[in-house]
Motif scaffolding. Sequence first.
Motif, PDB file in Angstrom:
ATOM      1  N   GLY A   1       0.827  -1.225   0.000  1.00  0.00           N
ATOM      2  CA  GLY A   1       0.000   0.000   0.000  1.00  0.00           C
ATOM      3  C   GLY A   1       0.849   1.258   0.000  1.00  0.00           C
ATOM      4  N   PRO A   2       1.751   1.393   0.976  1.00  0.00           N
ATOM      5  CA  PRO A   2       2.614   2.601   0.959  1.00  0.00           C
ATOM      6  C   PRO A   2       3.475   2.703  -0.292  1.00  0.00           C
TER       7      PRO A   2
ATOM      8  N   PRO B   1       1.075  23.629   3.275  1.00  0.00           N
ATOM      9  CA  PRO B   1      -0.062  23.126   4.068  1.00  0.00           C
ATOM     10  C   PRO B   1      -0.840  22.013   3.385  1.00  0.00           C
ATOM     11  N   TYR B   2      -0.782  21.949   2.054  1.00  0.00           N
ATOM     12  CA  TYR B   2      -1.489  20.884   1.350  1.00  0.00           C
ATOM     13  C   TYR B   2      -0.673  19.598   1.311  1.00  0.00           C
TER      14      TYR B   2
ATOM     15  N   LEU C   1       3.794  13.580   5.156  1.00  0.00           N
ATOM     16  CA  LEU C   1       4.323  13.056   6.419  1.00  0.00           C
ATOM     17  C   LEU C   1       4.096  11.554   6.560  1.00  0.00           C
ATOM     18  N   PRO C   2       2.868  11.046   6.318  1.00  0.00           N
ATOM     19  CA  PRO C   2       2.696   9.580   6.363  1.00  0.00           C
ATOM     20  C   PRO C   2       3.548   8.841   5.344  1.00  0.00           C
TER      21      PRO C   2
ATOM     22  N   SER D   1       6.225   5.957   6.104  1.00  0.00           N
ATOM     23  CA  SER D   1       6.157   4.651   5.442  1.00  0.00           C
ATOM     24  C   SER D   1       7.490   4.300   4.799  1.00  0.00           C
ATOM     25  N   ILE D   2       8.106   5.287   4.162  1.00  0.00           N
ATOM     26  CA  ILE D   2       9.417   5.052   3.550  1.00  0.00           C
ATOM     27  C   ILE D   2      10.432   4.663   4.620  1.00  0.00           C
ATOM     28  N   LYS D   3      10.346   5.298   5.782  1.00  0.00           N
ATOM     29  CA  LYS D   3      11.269   4.977   6.873  1.00  0.00           C
ATOM     30  C   LYS D   3      11.077   3.544   7.354  1.00  0.00           C
ATOM     31  N   SER D   4       9.800   3.141   7.477  1.00  0.00           N
ATOM     32  CA  SER D   4       9.546   1.770   7.946  1.00  0.00           C
ATOM     33  C   SER D   4       9.984   0.731   6.922  1.00  0.00           C
ATOM     34  N   ILE D   5       9.825   1.052   5.615  1.00  0.00           N
ATOM     35  CA  ILE D   5      10.246   0.110   4.567  1.00  0.00           C
ATOM     36  C   ILE D   5      11.758  -0.045   4.575  1.00  0.00           C
ATOM     37  N   ILE D   6      12.462   1.076   4.711  1.00  0.00           N
ATOM     38  CA  ILE D   6      13.927   1.012   4.760  1.00  0.00           C
ATOM     39  C   ILE D   6      14.388   0.214   5.981  1.00  0.00           C
TER      40      ILE D   6
END
Length: 516
Positions: free
Chosen positions: A12-13, A489-490, A496-497, A501-506
């Motif tokens: 998903g991410p 702001p958009y 951020l999510p 997600s990229i951090k968790s995948i790495i």
Amino acid sequence: MMELSKIKSHLGPLSYILIMAVLGVPIWWRTTEVYRALLPYDAIDALSDIEYVTQKVNIILITPDAQGVHSRGPEVQKLLNSQLYDLSLNVRAPSERESKVLESAVSLGDVDEEIGKGLAGSVPGAVVLLEAPRVLLVSPSSLVAGNYRTIYFTSATPSQQIAAMLMDTVLGEQQMSRLWETPSSPASSPTSASLLRKKSTGKIDVQLSLLVPEPEYVVASWDIKGAVHKYLDPFLSRFPLHVPVNSQVIYLTSLNIPGGEEGQGPLEVKAEDLALALNSVESLLSSQSSSSPALNLIIYIPPVHRTPLTVRGSKNNSFLIPSWGGVYIYNYNLPGDKMIKYPTSLELDMELVSKIWVGQLRSLLGVQVVDERKSLALNPRGLRDWELDYQLRYRAGENIVEVRRTLESLSRLLHQIPNIVITEDIARRVEMSLNKLRMSVSYLKEGRITEAHSASQSSLQQAEAAFFDPSLLSLLYFPDDQKYAIYVPYFLPVGLPILLSIKSIIKAIKTKPKEE
């Protein structure tokens, strides 16, 4: 089984990151970038190489000397050295008809009409040097410029004087050289004639105004329509500019002349004081709706208690204001005239007024002042053919210089401010301006001054249209930091999510080898 579930949890991410990278970022970048059409910057930079344009001039020397010792031609040829002009001299003897006219003519004006008119009448830019009998000129060694394209001299006139009149008066070499000087050069300091002259891109409005401060005493009338048609149109129609003429009558408005309100009787004032007095009525004169530069020609009828009003040092009771216009004081009650009973009717002498207007317009439009002893009386058209040729040459060169400055300024502006929009219309105008500029330079080198002026005028109009295009300002006040302030702001809540997600995948990829 455990590894398959971990892979699915990261699909998903990963897909979201892929969609954002492949579609989201390019679409955002495309929709927020500043559109800048390609401009020929190299061609604009190359304009700085145009230091001056050498102009072709054909000169015909007609002298009986050509059949004899043939000394006049080589003498004149040696003196015709110029960096700005490519001078071509052809020498011939007068024809049988020309000889008869020269022998039977009563005045030099007759020669000018019989011979001078046809010698180079259909060749703009050409100059004819014609030897005339001594009895037709004031002095044996005198030199006279005609109303067409002919300079008259005698066998006793020194060749140096002939070359000087040709180069300085007819071709205006000194004024032309100042035109090509850089603004920082000491030689480019403006002269009194250049300060008087009004610049234009091809159109100048002329506003004719009659100021009647006391209509209850002086009922003034003028045949302005007839005067414009009879006296001004022949001059303005020949001038290489479009000059629309407007007229108006302003009542109950007087000039605040220093010392004019106190006392009564004749008053003599300086032109400087009258020029300052015009400030009080200038807002009433600027009634034209055109965006083109304007020249104001004013007739002022003095108040009853201050007539006659004279301008100190002026022969015709008029004065000029550089690049603005001219004023003529019309006195109707002169010393020695019969007593006038008021109210009185006053019909202006429009022939007198129009001659003054033509003289003022000649100065304000840059026509050179020629010594009356060195030229024939000005024709009713108000412009000699060689004066028209000079105007075509000078204004063509002036337009070329102005186009160079305008396009170089536009190029610097677009390089310094990267978020200015450059539309295809601006790019098209710049290309057209450059093409017309090249054509004008080519025409000048060939001696085709009419075509050169027309092309240079079109080039300047296109360059200024590009420089002052309103679309250049559409994003001028929307710099990059404001763009980031709007879009952050958009994108931050979405980004951020994705970053987490990229951090968790790495992290998962790094821990996999350890487990093995």
